[in-house]
Design a protein around this motif. Sequence first.
Motif: not given
Ligand SMILES: [Zn+2]
Length: 327
Positions: A239, A306-307
């Motif tokens: 992230c 990630c996000c």
């Molecule tokens: Zn993340």
Amino acid sequence: MARPSIKEYLTSNPDKVLVLDGGQGSELEKRGINVATPVWSTAPFVSDSFWSDKSSGDREIVKGVFSDFSTAGAEILMTTTYQTSFKSVSENTSIKTIEEYNTLLNHIVQFSRDCIGEEKFLIGCIGPWGAHVCAEFNGDYGKHPENEDYYEYFKPQLDNFFNNNNLDLIAFETIPNIHELRAILSWDESILSKPFYIGLSVHENGCLRDGSTIEDVCQLIKSFGDKINPNLLLLGINCANFNHSADIMESIHKQLPNMPLIIYPNNNEIYDTVKKMWLPNSKQYFTWDTLVKRYIEAGARIIGGCCRTTPDDIKQIAAAVKKYSKN
Ligand SMILES: [Zn+2]
Ligand SMILES: C[S+](C)CC[C@H](N)C(=O)O
Ligand SMILES: N[C@@H](CCS)C(=O)O
């Protein structure tokens, strides 16, 4: 079991770079599940209808996310249990007892395994202590982070995950605070009894989110010497800001050249902890092709997103891994 142990696999295939999936929680959100809740991506699973109604819409969405990340090239995927600590679940849902909690985790892990099949590796995802108070992106653990009982917080999830054979690897993800990192590193094989990794939450300036430098972090790891838990398979960052991720990786690799690394940055957006939504940031300066090449040169053994990264990102990562790794 259809798959080897992940430790054995990484050791006996030293040039292999595994492709990880992308941002599970944000992908569920894109497809219509409300994850802006105190339990984030655990939200669909705490509803009884998810388990009783085999044709529930949320069930189809979760299956679709696993399926699309797999088809895009992910060889190792994660459970959506980032904010499924006993504390987060028992304080915010109708699940109150350890028995109910274990049933929930068992169901989620089995469902995830059924979605990806027996061949692919499955990671049991555990978010940081700070996820519960939304401090994973600022590392602010209060006045005395050194006094926090991190083990008490993690124990119920650890006890469940370490006894679950469907899980190949345990992730401590998005760890933003050096006191929490020190605590995790201090737990020996009697506590962390199977392979695990630590994903650090780092600021774009290269420091841990609490302000500790990467030198502090690497020094801390080195200070354990050969007393380090042999189940610590990889260290890395997750992230992190897409644009800065390769620089940060290279700096870790320089200081810990023998440590296998894992990297999965976000898509460069910034999380608004009050609105619980991702806000646009500066544009992306690189392509996955450029970054993946640098990650591999800097010792990455697992690469993903990630996000806010999507199956399309994973497709690009998989193509670049194929191009630049020797496997
Ligand atoms: Zn993340
Ligand atoms: C954006 S996710 C990685 C984190 C969610 C946060 N802990 C929250 O509770 O809103
Ligand atoms: N793997 C987590 C996010 C970590 S920041 C998730 O997708 O919910």
